[in-house]
Motif scaffolding. Structure first.
Motif, PDB file in Angstrom:
ATOM      1  N   GLY A 126       0.763  -1.283   0.030  1.00 56.58           N
ATOM      2  CA  GLY A 126       0.079  -0.045  -0.111  1.00 56.58           C
ATOM      3  C   GLY A 126       0.751   1.212   0.065  1.00 56.58           C
ATOM      4  O   GLY A 126       0.406   2.432  -0.193  1.00 56.58           O
ATOM      5  N   GLN A 127       2.129   0.968   0.305  1.00 56.32           N
ATOM      6  CA  GLN A 127       2.876   2.199   0.489  1.00 56.32           C
ATOM      7  C   GLN A 127       3.822   2.292  -1.053  1.00 56.32           C
ATOM      8  O   GLN A 127       4.570   3.170  -1.000  1.00 56.32           O
ATOM      9  N   GLY A 161       3.256   7.266  -7.577  1.00 54.64           N
ATOM     10  CA  GLY A 161       1.477   7.680  -7.880  1.00 54.64           C
ATOM     11  C   GLY A 161       0.868   6.503  -8.071  1.00 54.64           C
ATOM     12  O   GLY A 161       0.749   5.309  -7.690  1.00 54.64           O
ATOM     13  N   ALA A 162       0.275   6.988  -9.426  1.00 56.36           N
ATOM     14  CA  ALA A 162      -0.837   5.701 -10.109  1.00 56.36           C
ATOM     15  C   ALA A 162       0.095   4.999 -11.004  1.00 56.36           C
ATOM     16  O   ALA A 162      -0.620   3.930 -11.537  1.00 56.36           O
ATOM     17  N   GLU A 163       1.375   5.198 -11.059  1.00 61.90           N
ATOM     18  CA  GLU A 163       2.252   4.285 -12.123  1.00 61.90           C
ATOM     19  C   GLU A 163       2.788   3.151 -11.459  1.00 61.90           C
ATOM     20  O   GLU A 163       3.501   3.449 -10.505  1.00 61.90           O
ATOM     21  N   GLU A 164       2.507   2.026 -11.991  1.00 57.04           N
ATOM     22  CA  GLU A 164       3.200   0.762 -11.632  1.00 57.04           C
ATOM     23  C   GLU A 164       4.448   0.469 -12.662  1.00 57.04           C
ATOM     24  O   GLU A 164       4.233   0.481 -13.931  1.00 57.04           O
TER      25      GLU A 164
END
Length: 282
Positions: A126-127, A161-164
Motif C-alpha cells: 500500500g506504500q 503515484g498511479a504508475e506501476e
C-alpha cells in the motif's frame, strides 16, 4: 569491531543476532542505560553500495512513519566514514525459521503467523513498496507471538503515484524466488512477495523445502506445479482449504496467482482453529 569506539553511537554489543542483506545485526544495550536495548544492523560502506544502503534506509523509514505492528521499527541511522548503522526495535523471540527448523508448525499456529505476514505485506504494498526477500529468516517473532517483517535490503518502489513500475529479475533468496524471476521478462512487484509468502507457508506447515530453484530443472518444483505432490505425505493429511490456498498462491501462472486481498477472503484464513498452542521444538 569495537562499537564502543564509534563516536555518536551510544550502544555496546551484547551478541550477534544474525546476518542481514550485506550486513550483520547485533543486539546492543545502551551504554548508560543497559535496560534499553536495540537491534543494530551494521553495514560496511563503499562508494558503490552507499546509495543502495541509503535507499534501504529511506524505504524502511517511509514504512515506519506510521507504526505497523507487523513491520520492524527503524528508529534512526548513524553514519561513519566506513559504516552505516541502522538502530532498530529489538525483537526478543527469534525468527520464524527458528520456530520450525527442527519441527514443522501445525496449521493453527501457521495460520496465526501467516495472517500477520499478509497484513504486513498489505501495508508495505500500500506504500508502493515491494519487499522482494520474504522468507522465514526475515520474519521476527516477539515473545507475544507477534510477527514482524524485517530486512529491507532488497526492497524497492514498484509504484510512483498511479504508475506501476515493472521490476527486473534475480533478486531475493533462491528457494523463495518466484519463477518469473528466472525469465528475461520484467515482472510485477506484489506477486513476487505473494509467491514468497506462499512458499514460506508451504515450508513451515510441511517442514519441507521442495526445490532450490523454481524452474523446470527442479523435479520438486515440476511435481508441484503439475499436481503430483498432493497425494503424498504430509500434503494428503492437510485441510483442503489450506491446500487450495497453497495451490492458488504458489502457482507459476502470475495472472492467476491470488492477490493479498483474495488471500484475506479465502476459507482457510477465516477458519477458526480455536486457541493457539505454543509450537514445541524438539
Amino acid at each position: 569491531m569495537d562499537f564502543s569506539a564509534v563516536k555518536g553511537l551510544p550502544y555496546k554489543p551484547v551478541r550477534k543476532l544474525g546476518n542481514g542483506s550485506f550486513g550483520e545485526v547485533f543486539l546492543m544495550e545502551h551504554i548508560r542505560s543497559p535496560n534499553i536495548t536495540a537491534a543494530v544492523k551494521v553495514l560496511e560502506v563503499d562508494y558503490i553500495r552507499k546509495a543502495e544502503i541509503l535507499e534501504e534506509f529511506h524505504l524502511h523509514k517511509k514504512l515506519c512513519r506510521t507504526v505497523h505492528q507487523n513491520i520492524i521499527n527503524l528508529y534512526w541511522m548513524h553514519r561513519t566514514s566506513d559504516c552505516i548503522y541502522f538502530v532498530m526495535e529489538d525483537v526478543d523471540g527469534g525468527t520464524l525459521f527458528e520456530k520450525f527448523v527442527t519441527n514443522k508448525i501445525e496449521p493453527p499456529a501457521a495460520q496465526h503467523y501467516f495472517k500477520q505476514l499478509v497484513a504486513g505485506l498489505k501495508y508495505i504494498h500500500g506504500q508502493g513498496i515491494v519487499h522482494r526477500d520474504i522468507k522465514p529468516e526475515n520474519l521476527l517473532i516477539t515473545s507475544k507471538d507477534e510477527l514482524k517483517i524485517c530486512d529491507f535490503g532488497a526492497a524497492m518502489r514498484y509504484r510512483y503515484g498511479a504508475e506501476e513500475i515493472l521490476l527486473g529479475s534475480g533478486v531475493g533468496s533462491a528457494e523463495y524466488m518466484a519463477p518469473e524471476l528466472y525469465t528475461s521478462l520484467k515482472c510485477r512487484g506484489p506477486p513476487l512477495d505473494v509467491w514468497s509468502a506462499g512458499v514460506t507457508l508451504m515450508h513451515i506447515v510441511s517442514g519441507l523445502q521442495l526445490w532450490k530453484y523454481a524452474d523446470m530443472e527442479s523435479p520438486g518444483y515440476v511435481n508441484w506445479i503439475e499436481g503430483r505432490t498432493f497425494d503424498r505425505r504430509p500434503w494428503d493429511e492437510m485441510d483442503a482449504p489450506l491446500i487450495k490456498l497453497l495451490r492458488r498462491v504458489v502457482t507459476e501462472k502470475v495472472n492467476k496467482r491470488w492477490t493479498i486481498e483474495r488471500i484475506e477472503k479465502c476459507k482457510w484464513m477465516k477458519f477458526d482453529y480455536g486457541p493457539i498452542k505454543k509450537n514445541k521444538q524438539k
